[in-house]
Scaffold this motif. Structure first.
Motif, PDB file in Angstrom:
ATOM      1  N   PRO A 111     -10.443  16.828  74.263  1.00 10.90           N
ATOM      2  CA  PRO A 111     -10.113  16.225  75.560  1.00 10.90           C
ATOM      3  C   PRO A 111      -8.665  16.514  75.967  1.00 10.90           C
ATOM      4  CG  PRO A 111     -11.316  14.667  74.205  1.00 10.90           C
ATOM      5  CD  PRO A 111     -11.020  15.844  73.330  1.00 10.90           C
ATOM      6  N   GLU A 112      -8.506  16.731  77.257  1.00 13.33           N
ATOM      7  CA  GLU A 112      -7.213  17.115  77.827  1.00 13.33           C
ATOM      8  C   GLU A 112      -6.080  16.176  77.396  1.00 13.33           C
ATOM      9  OE1 GLU A 112      -5.466  20.094  79.559  1.00 13.33           O
ATOM     10  OE2 GLU A 112      -7.672  20.013  79.512  1.00 13.33           O
ATOM     11  N   ASP A 113      -6.361  14.882  77.387  1.00 15.18           N
ATOM     12  CA  ASP A 113      -5.298  13.914  77.102  1.00 15.18           C
ATOM     13  C   ASP A 113      -4.883  13.883  75.623  1.00 15.18           C
ATOM     14  OD1 ASP A 113      -7.492  12.695  76.026  1.00 15.18           O
ATOM     15  OD2 ASP A 113      -7.385  10.875  77.251  1.00 15.18           O
ATOM     16  N   ARG A 114      -5.566  14.639  74.774  1.00 14.75           N
ATOM     17  CA  ARG A 114      -5.155  14.686  73.358  1.00 14.75           C
ATOM     18  C   ARG A 114      -4.422  15.990  73.030  1.00 14.75           C
ATOM     19  NH1 ARG A 114     -10.844  12.521  70.791  1.00 14.75           N
ATOM     20  NH2 ARG A 114     -11.134  11.199  72.599  1.00 14.75           N
ATOM     21  N   LYS A 115      -4.352  16.884  74.011  1.00 12.12           N
ATOM     22  CA  LYS A 115      -3.788  18.213  73.707  1.00 12.12           C
ATOM     23  C   LYS A 115      -2.323  18.156  73.306  1.00 12.12           C
ATOM     24  CE  LYS A 115      -7.199  21.147  75.746  1.00 12.12           C
ATOM     25  NZ  LYS A 115      -7.722  21.837  76.903  1.00 12.12           N
ATOM     26  N   PHE A 116      -1.586  17.194  73.864  1.00 21.43           N
ATOM     27  CA  PHE A 116      -0.162  17.131  73.506  1.00 21.43           C
ATOM     28  C   PHE A 116       0.008  16.741  72.036  1.00 21.43           C
ATOM     29  CE2 PHE A 116      -0.893  12.685  74.252  1.00 21.43           C
ATOM     30  CZ  PHE A 116       0.059  12.014  73.500  1.00 21.43           C
ATOM     31  N   ILE A 117      -0.948  15.990  71.498  1.00 21.41           N
ATOM     32  CA  ILE A 117      -0.862  15.611  70.073  1.00 21.41           C
ATOM     33  C   ILE A 117      -1.158  16.841  69.210  1.00 21.41           C
ATOM     34  CG2 ILE A 117      -1.608  14.006  68.283  1.00 21.41           C
ATOM     35  CD1 ILE A 117      -2.680  12.178  70.505  1.00 21.41           C
ATOM     36  N   ARG A 118      -2.143  17.614  69.646  1.00 20.72           N
ATOM     37  CA  ARG A 118      -2.459  18.856  68.936  1.00 20.72           C
ATOM     38  C   ARG A 118      -1.226  19.774  68.896  1.00 20.72           C
ATOM     39  NH1 ARG A 118      -3.351  23.814  70.589  1.00 20.72           N
ATOM     40  NH2 ARG A 118      -4.945  25.158  69.664  1.00 20.72           N
ATOM     41  N   GLU A 119      -0.544  19.884  70.044  1.00 18.10           N
ATOM     42  CA  GLU A 119       0.654  20.742  70.110  1.00 18.10           C
ATOM     43  C   GLU A 119       1.731  20.234  69.165  1.00 18.10           C
ATOM     44  OE1 GLU A 119       0.551  23.674  71.431  1.00 18.10           O
ATOM     45  OE2 GLU A 119      -1.486  22.969  71.862  1.00 18.10           O
ATOM     46  N   SER A 120       1.894  18.919  69.103  1.00 19.54           N
ATOM     47  CA  SER A 120       2.913  18.337  68.245  1.00 19.54           C
ATOM     48  C   SER A 120       2.586  18.599  66.773  1.00 19.54           C
ATOM     49  CB  SER A 120       3.002  16.840  68.549  1.00 19.54           C
ATOM     50  OG  SER A 120       3.870  16.229  67.646  1.00 19.54           O
ATOM     51  N   ILE A 121       1.324  18.476  66.401  1.00 19.32           N
ATOM     52  CA  ILE A 121       0.923  18.751  65.007  1.00 19.32           C
ATOM     53  C   ILE A 121       1.193  20.221  64.674  1.00 19.32           C
ATOM     54  CG2 ILE A 121      -1.074  18.912  63.441  1.00 19.32           C
ATOM     55  CD1 ILE A 121      -2.239  16.465  64.908  1.00 19.32           C
ATOM     56  N   LEU A 122       0.806  21.107  65.573  1.00 14.26           N
ATOM     57  CA  LEU A 122       1.012  22.546  65.337  1.00 14.26           C
ATOM     58  C   LEU A 122       2.493  22.880  65.184  1.00 14.26           C
ATOM     59  CD1 LEU A 122      -1.580  24.242  67.696  1.00 14.26           C
ATOM     60  CD2 LEU A 122      -1.327  24.621  65.239  1.00 14.26           C
ATOM     61  N   PHE A 123       3.307  22.290  66.042  1.00 13.87           N
ATOM     62  CA  PHE A 123       4.752  22.514  65.992  1.00 13.87           C
ATOM     63  C   PHE A 123       5.325  22.033  64.660  1.00 13.87           C
ATOM     64  CE2 PHE A 123       8.955  20.500  66.869  1.00 13.87           C
ATOM     65  CZ  PHE A 123       9.690  21.667  66.982  1.00 13.87           C
ATOM     66  N   ARG A 124       4.933  20.833  64.256  1.00 13.90           N
ATOM     67  CA  ARG A 124       5.469  20.281  63.002  1.00 13.90           C
ATOM     68  C   ARG A 124       4.977  21.057  61.786  1.00 13.90           C
ATOM     69  NH1 ARG A 124       5.922  13.763  63.490  1.00 13.90           N
ATOM     70  NH2 ARG A 124       6.667  13.654  65.626  1.00 13.90           N
ATOM     71  N   PHE A 125       3.680  21.381  61.755  1.00 18.56           N
ATOM     72  CA  PHE A 125       3.151  22.148  60.617  1.00 18.56           C
ATOM     73  C   PHE A 125       3.863  23.501  60.520  1.00 18.56           C
ATOM     74  CE2 PHE A 125      -1.398  20.267  59.899  1.00 18.56           C
ATOM     75  CZ  PHE A 125      -0.838  19.012  59.725  1.00 18.56           C
ATOM     76  N   GLY A 126       4.082  24.119  61.671  1.00 13.83           N
ATOM     77  CA  GLY A 126       4.752  25.426  61.703  1.00 13.83           C
ATOM     78  C   GLY A 126       6.156  25.339  61.128  1.00 13.83           C
ATOM     79  N   GLY A 167     -17.334  17.156  67.376  1.00 13.61           N
ATOM     80  CA  GLY A 167     -16.421  16.219  68.039  1.00 13.61           C
ATOM     81  C   GLY A 167     -16.293  14.869  67.345  1.00 13.61           C
ATOM     82  N   SER A 168     -16.955  14.684  66.195  1.00 13.37           N
ATOM     83  CA  SER A 168     -16.763  13.416  65.457  1.00 13.37           C
ATOM     84  C   SER A 168     -15.328  13.333  64.947  1.00 13.37           C
ATOM     85  CB  SER A 168     -17.708  13.310  64.264  1.00 13.37           C
ATOM     86  OG  SER A 168     -19.011  13.594  64.640  1.00 13.37           O
ATOM     87  N   ALA A 169     -14.721  14.503  64.701  1.00 16.44           N
ATOM     88  CA  ALA A 169     -13.279  14.573  64.438  1.00 16.44           C
ATOM     89  C   ALA A 169     -12.718  15.602  65.414  1.00 16.44           C
ATOM     90  CB  ALA A 169     -13.006  14.990  63.002  1.00 16.44           C
ATOM     91  N   ASP A 170     -11.425  15.482  65.739  1.00 22.93           N
ATOM     92  CA  ASP A 170     -10.820  16.442  66.676  1.00 22.93           C
ATOM     93  C   ASP A 170     -10.327  17.679  65.954  1.00 22.93           C
ATOM     94  OD1 ASP A 170     -10.960  14.741  69.037  1.00 22.93           O
ATOM     95  OD2 ASP A 170      -9.507  13.491  67.955  1.00 22.93           O
ATOM     96  N   MET A 171      -9.788  17.451  64.750  1.00 21.71           N
ATOM     97  CA  MET A 171      -9.209  18.554  63.984  1.00 21.71           C
ATOM     98  C   MET A 171      -9.575  18.375  62.523  1.00 21.71           C
ATOM     99  SD  MET A 171      -5.427  18.775  65.761  1.00 21.71           S
ATOM    100  CE  MET A 171      -5.145  20.520  65.677  1.00 21.71           C
ATOM    101  N   GLY A 172      -9.337  19.410  61.721  1.00 27.19           N
ATOM    102  CA  GLY A 172      -9.640  19.294  60.296  1.00 27.19           C
ATOM    103  C   GLY A 172      -8.799  20.266  59.496  1.00 27.19           C
ATOM    104  N   ILE A 173      -8.590  19.913  58.222  1.00 32.85           N
ATOM    105  CA  ILE A 173      -7.929  20.835  57.295  1.00 32.85           C
ATOM    106  C   ILE A 173      -8.954  21.187  56.229  1.00 32.85           C
ATOM    107  CG2 ILE A 173      -6.111  21.116  55.563  1.00 32.85           C
ATOM    108  CD1 ILE A 173      -4.366  19.218  57.189  1.00 32.85           C
ATOM    109  N   VAL A 174      -9.276  22.472  56.138  1.00 33.74           N
ATOM    110  CA  VAL A 174     -10.367  22.886  55.251  1.00 33.74           C
ATOM    111  C   VAL A 174     -10.208  24.366  54.905  1.00 33.74           C
ATOM    112  CG1 VAL A 174     -11.937  23.478  57.183  1.00 33.74           C
ATOM    113  CG2 VAL A 174     -12.906  22.695  55.016  1.00 33.74           C
ATOM    114  N   GLY A 175     -10.840  24.794  53.818  1.00 30.01           N
ATOM    115  CA  GLY A 175     -10.794  26.208  53.448  1.00 30.01           C
ATOM    116  C   GLY A 175     -11.525  27.068  54.471  1.00 30.01           C
ATOM    117  N   LEU A 176     -10.950  28.225  54.762  1.00 33.12           N
ATOM    118  CA  LEU A 176     -11.598  29.160  55.685  1.00 33.12           C
ATOM    119  C   LEU A 176     -13.000  29.505  55.196  1.00 33.12           C
ATOM    120  CD1 LEU A 176     -11.271  31.006  58.195  1.00 33.12           C
ATOM    121  CD2 LEU A 176     -10.385  32.769  56.654  1.00 33.12           C
TER     122      LEU A 176
END
Ligand code: PRT
Ligand code: ZN
Length: 286
Positions: A191-206, A63-72
Motif C-alpha cells: 500500500p502507498e502509505d507504507r512505502k516510506f517505511i519500506r524506503e527507510s528500512i532499505l536506507f538503514r539496511f544499506g 500480503g499477510s506480511a509486507d516484507m520478509g527476510i529469507v534465503g533466495l
C-alpha cells in the motif's frame, strides 16, 4: 490506526540471529524476550512476524506480511512473485548437484535417467528442463545427504556451504546451480502509505551493510610521505589529510576494507606512519 510494516523473519534457525542483528544495527529494536508469533518494534513502525523460512515467500506474496527476510533459495523454490528489494550479505550458500565421489563425472548427461533426492524440487526441475535432462526427482525434507548411501537416490541436489557435509557423506559437488544469500523481499502491492517505511528500512539496511567489513584508520605521517600513503590506499574513498601542529607532519584518516587492512597498515608503517589508530565503522551514510 497506526501505519506499520509487517516484516516476516525466520523464528529460529540459521537466519534468525543475523536478521535480528541487522534490525538492531538499523536502530529497530524488537523485544525478543517475549518472542511468540508477533513482535512489535519499540521505536519504529514495524511489526515482526516469526515464521518457518519456507512460509515467508508465500505470506509476503499474499500480503499477510509486507516484507520478509529469507534465503533466495526459498524464494526461488516457492515460485511466488515478490520483489527482491535487496541482498543482505549473510546466509550465503549454494544449491548444488552432488554425486557419490566414486562416480567419474563428465557432465550433466550423467543425470539422464538417474534419481536425485532434494528438498528443492521446483528449482531442480526447472534447471533440468532448461538443460534437456530427464531425471527422477525424489522429494525428501531432511537429511538429503544420506540418500545415496541409504539407496534412496543416485545423487542429491542440496544446499552446500563449506562442503563439509558432502565430504563426510562420501559425496562430491558437480554442478553449482544457484548462489543464495538472505534477501529482503517485498510484496508487489505494498500500500502507498507504507512505502516510506519500506524506503527507510532499505536506507538503514544499506548503511549497515556498507559499514560492515570496514575500518576507520587514522595515523600521523610525514607530510612528504602523504602522496606515497595515498597510493597505498587505492580502493579507498579520498582520504582526509590535516596538518599537525608539529611542522612537517600530517594526520591522515581513511576507511579501509577489512580484507586489505593489515597489508595496508604494514605498508603505511614502512613509509613512516606513526600512532596508527584502527576503529570500527558503525554506519556509513552515502
Ligand atoms: O525451521 P525452518 O524451516 O525455518 O528452517 P530450516 O531448517 O528449513 O532452515 P535453516 O535454518 O537450516 O536454514 C535457513 C536458510 O539458511 C536456508 O534456507 C539457506 O538460505 C541458508 N543457509 C546458509 C543454509 C546453509 N547456509 C547450510 N549450510 N541452509 C542449510 N545449510 C545446511 C546444508 O544443507 C548442509 O546440510 O547445512 C549443512 C551444512 O553445510 P556445509 O556445506 O557447510 O557442510
Ligand atoms: Zn525450512
Amino acid at each position: 490506526m497506526n501505519i506499520m510494516i509487517r516484516l516476516a523473519i525466520q523464528s529460529k534457525g540459521r537466519l534468525n540471529e543475523e536478521s535480528l542483528r541487522l534490525l538492531k544495527d538499523s536502530g529497530i529494536n524488537v523485544d525478543d524476550s517475549r518472542r511468540k508469533f508477533l513482535g512489535q518494534a519499540s521505536d519504529f513502525p514495524l511489526e515482526l512476524l516469526y515464521l518457518r523460512d519456507d512460509d515467508i515467500p508465500g505470506v509476503v506474496a499474499d500480503g499477510s506480511a509486507d516484507m520478509g527476510i529469507v534465503g533466495l533459495n526459498e524464494v526461488e523454490e516457492s515460485g511466488v512473485d515478490v520483489e527482491i528489494a535487496c541482498h543482505l550479505g549473510f546466509g550465503k550458500c549454494r544449491l548444488s548437484l552432488a554425486v557419490p565421489k566414486s562416480v567419474e563425472y563428465e557432465g550433466l548427461e550423467w543425470f539422464e535417467g538417474k534419481s536425485i533426492a532434494t528438498s528443492y524440487p521446483s528449482i531442480l526441475s526447472r534447471f533440468l528442463k532448461e538443460r534437456g535432462i530427464s531425471a527422477q526427482i525424489r522429494k525428501i525434507m531432511g537429511s538429503v545427504e544420506i540418500a545415496p548411501a541409504a539407496g534412496i537416490a543416485d545423487s542429491i541436489f542440496d544446499i552446500v556451504s563449506s562442503g563439509g557435509t558432502l565430504v563426510s557423506n562420501g559425496l562430491k559437488e558437480v554442478e553449482r546451480v544457484l548462489d543464495s544469500e538472505a534477501v529482503l523481499i517485498c510484496r508487489r502491492d505494498l500500500p502507498e502509505d507504507r512505502k516510506f517505511i519500506r524506503e527507510s528500512i532499505l536506507f538503514r539496511f544499506g548503511s549497515v551493510q556498507e559499514s560492515r567489513g570496514k575500518k576507520y584508520v587514522l595515523m600521523n605521517i610525514p607530510t612528504a610521505k602523504v602522496p606515497d600513503a595515498m597510493s597505498l590506499l587505492p580502493s579507498m574513498r579520498s582520504p582526509t589529510v590535516m596538518p599537525l601542529a608539529l611542522e612537517g607532519w600530517s594526520s591522515l584518516h581513511s576507511v579501509v576494507d577489512d580484507a586489505s587492512l593489515w597489508d595496508t597498515v604494514e605498508g603505511l608503517k614502512r613509509i613512516g606512519a606513526e600512532g596508527i589508530l584502527i576503529l570500527n565503522v558503525d554506519k556509513v551514510i552515502d
